[in-house]
Design a protein around this motif. Structure first.
Motif, PDB file in Angstrom:
ATOM      1  N   GLU A  53      38.685  15.340  23.843  1.00  0.00           N
ATOM      2  CA  GLU A  53      38.774  14.133  24.683  1.00  0.00           C
ATOM      3  C   GLU A  53      37.839  13.049  24.165  1.00  0.00           C
ATOM      4  O   GLU A  53      36.677  13.312  23.837  1.00  0.00           O
ATOM      5  CB  GLU A  53      38.403  14.482  26.126  1.00  0.00           C
ATOM      6  CG  GLU A  53      38.462  13.308  27.081  1.00  0.00           C
ATOM      7  CD  GLU A  53      38.059  13.693  28.489  1.00  0.00           C
ATOM      8  OE1 GLU A  53      37.392  12.884  29.169  1.00  0.00           O
ATOM      9  OE2 GLU A  53      38.405  14.818  28.916  1.00  0.00           O
ATOM     10  N   VAL A  54      38.335  11.829  24.117  1.00  0.00           N
ATOM     11  CA  VAL A  54      37.528  10.693  23.677  1.00  0.00           C
ATOM     12  C   VAL A  54      36.433  10.416  24.702  1.00  0.00           C
ATOM     13  O   VAL A  54      36.700  10.267  25.908  1.00  0.00           O
ATOM     14  CB  VAL A  54      38.411   9.435  23.489  1.00  0.00           C
ATOM     15  CG1 VAL A  54      37.534   8.218  23.180  1.00  0.00           C
ATOM     16  CG2 VAL A  54      39.429   9.658  22.382  1.00  0.00           C
ATOM     17  N   LEU A  55      35.182  10.347  24.221  1.00  0.00           N
ATOM     18  CA  LEU A  55      34.052   9.996  25.082  1.00  0.00           C
ATOM     19  C   LEU A  55      33.715   8.519  25.009  1.00  0.00           C
ATOM     20  O   LEU A  55      33.367   7.888  26.006  1.00  0.00           O
ATOM     21  CB  LEU A  55      32.817  10.816  24.693  1.00  0.00           C
ATOM     22  CG  LEU A  55      32.770  12.278  25.107  1.00  0.00           C
ATOM     23  CD1 LEU A  55      31.412  12.868  24.725  1.00  0.00           C
ATOM     24  CD2 LEU A  55      32.992  12.430  26.599  1.00  0.00           C
ATOM     25  N   ALA A  56      33.785   7.962  23.791  1.00  0.00           N
ATOM     26  CA  ALA A  56      33.427   6.560  23.590  1.00  0.00           C
ATOM     27  C   ALA A  56      34.054   6.067  22.294  1.00  0.00           C
ATOM     28  O   ALA A  56      34.401   6.866  21.413  1.00  0.00           O
ATOM     29  CB  ALA A  56      31.906   6.390  23.541  1.00  0.00           C
ATOM     30  N   THR A  65      40.942   4.898  24.113  1.00  0.00           N
ATOM     31  CA  THR A  65      39.916   4.585  25.100  1.00  0.00           C
ATOM     32  C   THR A  65      39.346   5.895  25.627  1.00  0.00           C
ATOM     33  O   THR A  65      39.933   6.970  25.431  1.00  0.00           O
ATOM     34  CB  THR A  65      40.495   3.783  26.285  1.00  0.00           C
ATOM     35  OG1 THR A  65      41.550   4.541  26.898  1.00  0.00           O
ATOM     36  CG2 THR A  65      41.046   2.443  25.816  1.00  0.00           C
ATOM     37  N   ALA A  66      38.208   5.805  26.307  1.00  0.00           N
ATOM     38  CA  ALA A  66      37.572   7.004  26.864  1.00  0.00           C
ATOM     39  C   ALA A  66      38.550   7.745  27.762  1.00  0.00           C
ATOM     40  O   ALA A  66      39.260   7.147  28.561  1.00  0.00           O
ATOM     41  CB  ALA A  66      36.316   6.629  27.633  1.00  0.00           C
TER      42      ALA A  66
END
Length: 298
Positions: A53-56, A65-66
């Motif tokens: 999962e994208v954090l930043a 995007t997050a």
């Protein structure tokens, strides 16, 4: 080891990884077979493939995007980063949105093997009616090539031990050849004396590859993924061929995710093991003892 949390720079994406795929390229990089030590940052985190999962995101990133679920490649020798970690940075162009219908562990098994297989099918121009022999068909790349070639209407002959034969037929192979029952080339030519249109060899050294070329019809195509093809020998046999070099892209990753979600591509994960067992998993991969795709879970 414990390292500081990385921060995404321009064009970079920070991902909380849930899984990392184990590939032969990983231990080859560790052995120094790829990359220049003078331009590699140490300590070097191993691992090319991953999903999470994208954090930043860093400045300039537009595609993510997050909170987005992503998969792709994370090995960056110049930065010392890889996917055998809880957190990792990746270039935006090395990632794609993950398939929605499968777990992160399954997505982590796709990037290197999947893009390699897709590009092999493209570059060998496999299509309707092609007869294709895949040597080393039961590995990650081979199982993907089998499915993708079958999906394009090709007749696939896959090398496989008897214990794997039924699985390969399920994935789309028209027939299998037991490489433990005698010379593969002789077995293939006994059934198909006119030969095959395309040879994709994922396993043979130079001498064995030259022997396998006997199965290819005049004017056909023979490709090695481990550098075993000799241009002069191919010319002497009136064959088109080359040593394959993979060219991944985010667009290709998106295509593969679509195939997975559409049920057109089955991802075979043999084992899921904790990140702490990465050394043993890599040792199994190096020794050729791994059964199916091994995935590290965080």
């Amino acid at each position: 080891m414990e390292l500081p949390q990385p921060e995404p720079g321009p064009g970079e994406v920070l991902v909380r990884l849930s899984a990392a795929g184990v590939n032969p390229i990983d231990w080859k990089i560790a052995d120094g077979m790829f990359g220049d030590p003078d331009t590699t940052s140490f300590p070097l985190v191993m691992g090319a493939d991953g999903a999470g999962e994208v954090l930043a995101v860093g400045t300039g990133v537009r595609r993510f995007t997050a909170g987005d679920a992503v998969f792709g490649t994370f090995q960056r020798l110049r930065h010392g980063g890889g996917s055998y970690a809880e957190l990792a940075l990746a270039d935006e162009q090395s990632l794609a949105h993950a398939a929605r219908s499968v777990t992160y562990a399954t997505s982590a098994a796709v990037p290197t093997a999947g893009t390699t297989a897709y590009n092999l099918v493209e570059e060998t121009r496999i299509g309707e009616g092609s007869r294709v022999l895949i040597v080393g068909a039961t590995g990650g790349v081979g199982t993907f090539v089998t499915q993708l070639a079958h999906g394009r209407g090709a007749e696939v002959i896959a090398t496989a031990r008897p214990v794997m034969a039924d699985l390969m037929l399920t994935l789309g192979a028209a027939e299998t050849v037991d490489h433990g029952a005698g010379p593969v080339a002789d077995q293939v030519l006994a059934v198909h004396p006119d030969g095959v249109d395309v040879l994709i060899d994922l396993a043979s050294d130079a001498e064995a590859f030259t022997t396998m070329m006997r199965t290819v019809r005049d004017g056909g195509t023979a490709v090695s993924t481990i550098g075993a093809a000799d241009a002069d020998v191919l010319t002497d046999h009136n064959l088109r061929g080359f040593n394959f070099v993979n060219r991944p892209s985010p667009q290709l990753l998106e295509i593969l995710a679509g195939h997975v979600d559409g049920g057109r591509l089955t991802v075979l994960v043999g084992r899921e093991v904790p990140l702490e067992e990465a050394p043993a998993a890599v040792a199994e991969q190096r020794a050729g003892r791994a059964q199916g795709k091994t995935v590290l879970v965080m």
